[in-house]
Design a protein around this motif. Structure first.
Motif, PDB file in Angstrom:
ATOM      1  N   ARG A   6       0.826  -1.215   0.000  1.00  0.00           N
ATOM      2  CA  ARG A   6       0.000   0.000   0.000  1.00  0.00           C
ATOM      3  C   ARG A   6       0.854   1.257   0.000  1.00  0.00           C
ATOM      4  O   ARG A   6       0.540   2.224  -0.685  1.00  0.00           O
ATOM      5  N   ILE A   7       1.968   1.258   0.733  1.00  0.00           N
ATOM      6  CA  ILE A   7       2.852   2.424   0.757  1.00  0.00           C
ATOM      7  C   ILE A   7       3.513   2.603  -0.604  1.00  0.00           C
ATOM      8  O   ILE A   7       3.610   3.726  -1.106  1.00  0.00           O
ATOM      9  N   LEU A   8       3.960   1.522  -1.212  1.00  0.00           N
ATOM     10  CA  LEU A   8       4.569   1.627  -2.542  1.00  0.00           C
ATOM     11  C   LEU A   8       3.566   2.127  -3.573  1.00  0.00           C
ATOM     12  O   LEU A   8       3.904   2.945  -4.434  1.00  0.00           O
ATOM     13  N   LEU A   9       2.333   1.642  -3.495  1.00  0.00           N
ATOM     14  CA  LEU A   9       1.296   2.141  -4.391  1.00  0.00           C
ATOM     15  C   LEU A   9       1.040   3.625  -4.160  1.00  0.00           C
ATOM     16  O   LEU A   9       0.845   4.386  -5.110  1.00  0.00           O
ATOM     17  N   ALA A  10       1.027   4.042  -2.903  1.00  0.00           N
ATOM     18  CA  ALA A  10       0.791   5.455  -2.585  1.00  0.00           C
ATOM     19  C   ALA A  10       1.916   6.327  -3.127  1.00  0.00           C
ATOM     20  O   ALA A  10       1.674   7.473  -3.508  1.00  0.00           O
ATOM     21  N   VAL A  33      -7.303  14.793  -8.839  1.00  0.00           N
ATOM     22  CA  VAL A  33      -7.053  16.210  -9.107  1.00  0.00           C
ATOM     23  C   VAL A  33      -5.692  16.623  -8.537  1.00  0.00           C
ATOM     24  O   VAL A  33      -4.905  17.296  -9.211  1.00  0.00           O
ATOM     25  N   LEU A  34      -5.413  16.212  -7.312  1.00  0.00           N
ATOM     26  CA  LEU A  34      -4.122  16.548  -6.704  1.00  0.00           C
ATOM     27  C   LEU A  34      -2.970  15.930  -7.474  1.00  0.00           C
ATOM     28  O   LEU A  34      -1.919  16.544  -7.643  1.00  0.00           O
ATOM     29  N   TRP A  35      -3.153  14.715  -7.942  1.00  0.00           N
ATOM     30  CA  TRP A  35      -2.105  14.015  -8.680  1.00  0.00           C
ATOM     31  C   TRP A  35      -1.843  14.687 -10.022  1.00  0.00           C
ATOM     32  O   TRP A  35      -0.706  14.785 -10.478  1.00  0.00           O
ATOM     33  N   ILE A  36      -2.906  15.195 -10.656  1.00  0.00           N
ATOM     34  CA  ILE A  36      -2.739  15.916 -11.921  1.00  0.00           C
ATOM     35  C   ILE A  36      -1.985  17.224 -11.687  1.00  0.00           C
ATOM     36  O   ILE A  36      -1.155  17.630 -12.509  1.00  0.00           O
ATOM     37  N   LEU A  37      -2.265  17.880 -10.567  1.00  0.00           N
ATOM     38  CA  LEU A  37      -1.571  19.125 -10.243  1.00  0.00           C
ATOM     39  C   LEU A  37      -0.094  18.903  -9.921  1.00  0.00           C
ATOM     40  O   LEU A  37       0.709  19.817 -10.059  1.00  0.00           O
ATOM     41  N   GLY A  38       0.225  17.718  -9.477  1.00  0.00           N
ATOM     42  CA  GLY A  38       1.618  17.397  -9.160  1.00  0.00           C
ATOM     43  C   GLY A  38       1.692  16.066  -8.435  1.00  0.00           C
ATOM     44  O   GLY A  38       0.779  15.667  -7.726  1.00  0.00           O
ATOM     45  N   TRP A  39       2.807  15.400  -8.617  1.00  0.00           N
ATOM     46  CA  TRP A  39       2.963  14.086  -8.011  1.00  0.00           C
ATOM     47  C   TRP A  39       2.978  14.157  -6.490  1.00  0.00           C
ATOM     48  O   TRP A  39       2.343  13.324  -5.818  1.00  0.00           O
ATOM     49  N   LEU A  40       3.644  15.139  -5.929  1.00  0.00           N
ATOM     50  CA  LEU A  40       3.796  15.232  -4.478  1.00  0.00           C
ATOM     51  C   LEU A  40       2.467  15.448  -3.746  1.00  0.00           C
ATOM     52  O   LEU A  40       2.205  14.747  -2.759  1.00  0.00           O
ATOM     53  N   PRO A  41       1.593  16.354  -4.176  1.00  0.00           N
ATOM     54  CA  PRO A  41       0.320  16.502  -3.456  1.00  0.00           C
ATOM     55  C   PRO A  41      -0.522  15.229  -3.453  1.00  0.00           C
ATOM     56  O   PRO A  41      -1.138  14.877  -2.448  1.00  0.00           O
ATOM     57  N   VAL A  44       1.160  12.738  -0.941  1.00  0.00           N
ATOM     58  CA  VAL A  44       0.936  13.128   0.455  1.00  0.00           C
ATOM     59  C   VAL A  44      -0.503  12.821   0.860  1.00  0.00           C
ATOM     60  O   VAL A  44      -0.757  12.285   1.944  1.00  0.00           O
ATOM     61  N   HIS A  45      -1.446  13.118  -0.004  1.00  0.00           N
ATOM     62  CA  HIS A  45      -2.858  12.846   0.295  1.00  0.00           C
ATOM     63  C   HIS A  45      -3.103  11.344   0.466  1.00  0.00           C
ATOM     64  O   HIS A  45      -3.803  10.921   1.383  1.00  0.00           O
ATOM     65  N   ALA A  46      -2.532  10.530  -0.424  1.00  0.00           N
ATOM     66  CA  ALA A  46      -2.714   9.081  -0.329  1.00  0.00           C
ATOM     67  C   ALA A  46      -2.106   8.531   0.959  1.00  0.00           C
ATOM     68  O   ALA A  46      -2.732   7.717   1.646  1.00  0.00           O
ATOM     69  N   LEU A  47      -0.897   8.973   1.304  1.00  0.00           N
ATOM     70  CA  LEU A  47      -0.272   8.498   2.539  1.00  0.00           C
ATOM     71  C   LEU A  47      -1.059   8.958   3.765  1.00  0.00           C
ATOM     72  O   LEU A  47      -1.210   8.212   4.731  1.00  0.00           O
ATOM     73  N   TRP A  48      -1.570  10.176   3.732  1.00  0.00           N
ATOM     74  CA  TRP A  48      -2.381  10.687   4.846  1.00  0.00           C
ATOM     75  C   TRP A  48      -3.656   9.856   5.018  1.00  0.00           C
ATOM     76  O   TRP A  48      -4.022   9.508   6.141  1.00  0.00           O
ATOM     77  N   LEU A  49      -4.312   9.512   3.910  1.00  0.00           N
ATOM     78  CA  LEU A  49      -5.528   8.704   4.006  1.00  0.00           C
ATOM     79  C   LEU A  49      -5.246   7.321   4.585  1.00  0.00           C
ATOM     80  O   LEU A  49      -6.029   6.804   5.379  1.00  0.00           O
ATOM     81  N   MET A  50      -4.150   6.726   4.185  1.00  0.00           N
ATOM     82  CA  MET A  50      -3.835   5.392   4.698  1.00  0.00           C
ATOM     83  C   MET A  50      -3.492   5.435   6.171  1.00  0.00           C
ATOM     84  O   MET A  50      -3.865   4.542   6.927  1.00  0.00           O
TER      85      MET A  50
END
Length: 57
Positions: A6-10, A33-41, A44-50
């Motif tokens: 899951r972390i690698l996928l995130a 939307v965040l991923w389209i704006l940039g890889w980092l946002p 971060v959002h995916a890791l925060w959700l997990m």
């Protein structure tokens, strides 16, 4: 699913990690939307959700 996968996928495919974590919904669309704006946002959002779902203890 194992935490490592899951972390690698995130890190590499944040929308897929969010889809597997929360399903199709607002968080998934927000992550795209965040991923389209940039890889980092998106990452971060995916890791925060997990990590939000884990208990603190």
């Amino acid at each position: 699913m194992s935490s490592l996968v899951r972390i690698l996928l995130a890190i590499f495919l944040p929308p897929v990690a969010v889809l597997l974590t929360t399903g199709f919904g607002l968080q998934f669309l927000l992550n795209i939307v965040l991923w389209i704006l940039g890889w980092l946002p998106g990452t971060v959002h995916a890791l925060w959700l997990m990590n939000r779902e884990r208990p603190l203890l």
